[in-house]
Design a protein around this motif. Sequence first.
Motif: not given
Lengths: 399, 399
Positions: A297, A301, A317, A319-321, A323-324, A327-329
């Motif tokens: 991801q 991006s 950007r 981190a946003a990718a 987070g989208a 993946a669980v974190f």
Amino acid sequence: MRWIRGGVTAAEGFIASGVSAGIKRGRKLDLALVSAQEPSAAAAVFTSNRVQAAPVLISKARVRSGLARAVLINSGCANCMTGAAGYRDAMRLSRVVAQPLGIPESQVLIASTGIIGRRLPVQRIERAIPRLVAQRSRAHHAEAAQAILTTDLHVKEAAVELVIGGHRCRLGGMIKGSGMIAPSMATMLSVVTTDVAIAPVLLRRLLRNAVGQTCNAISVDGDMSTNDTVFALASGCSGAIVRPGRLGERQFAHALTMLLQRLAELLVADGEGASRIMEVHVTGAKTSRQAQACARQVALSPLVKTMLAGADPNVGRVAAAAGASGAVFDPQRLEMFIGPRRVVAGGAALPLGKAVARRLLRQPKVVVRLELHAGSSEGRMLTCDLTEEYVRINARYST
Amino acid sequence: MRWIRGGVTAAEGFIASGVSAGIKRGRKLDLALVSAQEPSAAAAVFTSNRVQAAPVLISKARVRSGLARAVLINSGCANCMTGAAGYRDAMRLSRVVAQPLGIPESQVLIASTGIIGRRLPVQRIERAIPRLVAQRSRAHHAEAAQAILTTDLHVKEAAVELVIGGHRCRLGGMIKGSGMIAPSMATMLSVVTTDVAIAPVLLRRLLRNAVGQTCNAISVDGDMSTNDTVFALASGCSGAIVRPGRLGERQFAHALTMLLQRLAELLVADGEGASRIMEVHVTGAKTSRQAQACARQVALSPLVKTMLAGADPNVGRVAAAAGASGAVFDPQRLEMFIGPRRVVAGGAALPLGKAVARRLLRQPKVVVRLELHAGSSEGRMLTCDLTEEYVRINARYST
């Protein structure tokens, strides 16, 4: 294992050629042939796109036998979305090349790359085949590698040598592809040859593994091709034998992975409009599937890729990718590194001088590492930046 | 239902303002307030990104009560990846705005947009709040809509009027967002107000439905924001009552969807660097999930989007994206239309004069329809082209 000069004919038992058949404009090389002097073990990985070109359908059926003697590749026209006529065109060309080689047409593998939706200029290609066959030699690997290119700027070849069971053996290959390159599918045209002796079923398994870690872990633009294919042929000429479960298998698997990794890196570096490459390395993920999804991801991006083009750091950007990605974190524990420098800790961006930040991104290869602190799995993706040049190339491709 | 002039204050009971707090450079408007004269029913849809900005976390918790009186939004800084300090900043600002409004801070919803990883300039914002509160009026909707913009070029507002149960009522709204816009998540900042009376639980359900069909079916670049939020507030001032299962519910749901669709279209048309928009319409899919996945994959494809930028038709790229989407269909039966013209039939590209093809793609809004012949479901996505300007904007965003 050591790197040597050469390409698809580095291994014994293979010769190659590349000619201009007039498919592309301006007498560019556009037709390549790799042929094996003996019947060779063969394996392949194909695009998983539901829309597949005629040569993919034909090669898929033929490679199941585990045996092949030749690979015919044209650039300039993908022979895809050409209906039954396109299928007949591809069958006919494989017949025409089988004859002077004196081999059954079922042992000819074929591939095409270029614009989708146009018919192959079959007669022109037919006329070029005698020249193509006549010019085959061990010295002509670079012509073959040149003839499979589309918007690529550079010929991409690599070769390695190693010793298995006291026998010196080699692997060599060529690759093309600089747009419509995406992960988790066969993503390019590539031919790899080797002179080890190996059973087709083992070659297939090792090729799939190696492609998964290399060619399928790169992205230029996230688009998946209808044509792309990685072929592997093994002649057995070196006397080295690769058997399942033995040391030789591990050695060969390692060499094959390294070779495809080198080819994949060359491909990304030659991505359309690319000015630098980025490795996204995700660590501490809950599962390796999540690690790979997260790396993918980020690597796909457009905002991350344009950031890289401008060398203008924007960790949000990335981190946003992540987070989208699914993946669980825990975002509060996220850490990020650009090269050696930690840029995010405890989920918060660390202050970073503009000069330092730019220097970190101005490398020819930038490594971005994301530590998710959610487990112990990792994943990697290799990509390139998204530049205005990419848009220029792709806004005017068909004309 | 008819379209009327106005924005977030078109419905009775709402006033708004927008001022420059000095968050952005050059005295641009960057702080907006929408406030309700009476306690209002409230609902919201938020980004599903795992990394979420402090204002998202706060508004999410507060909107659960179903009641709100004010929405405070700043642009220029996303207040995301700012750790505990960023959370305190957001709490403090909502307290500071609640006081002069004479409402509990729990009734203040907040949102931020802009660069990720930087702290809000809290003191500057605090100093601007008295002016922000003083300037509220029904006439200042456009200032509010201006103040929430980032790289957007245009103020984006819309309003409608309809009659429910004999009462004339209104819905109005504003939206921002021109990069980091992706489907299947809340994808922008938007505030929609209405003067119907409606229970918060029903408002939430209708908002979710409407957002799914509109704001979540658009894409500029496939990137998912950490901040984006759609708020809906209902004052009840018109006397119209929307009750579940009644005609009024259908009328209101329709008006809300139309309003958000208009706002979503304005947003895509104002996408970073966009020169034209494209609707991807997938029909004949096996399931609506597959239809939506297919439309999404085509709309997100950089190769399709650069094709649109160059108006250089390349139906193969569209088919390749459809084939990569996971939607199940027989490529031999695929049909494709650009506007009124059939360009693919029986899986094969139809010959198309270059002039005709270019004319088809040179429309301000291009509709591409894919008929999969695999079932009866359909899906839609709205997107814009990918231009060199997009890269220029995003290669140098933070500086």
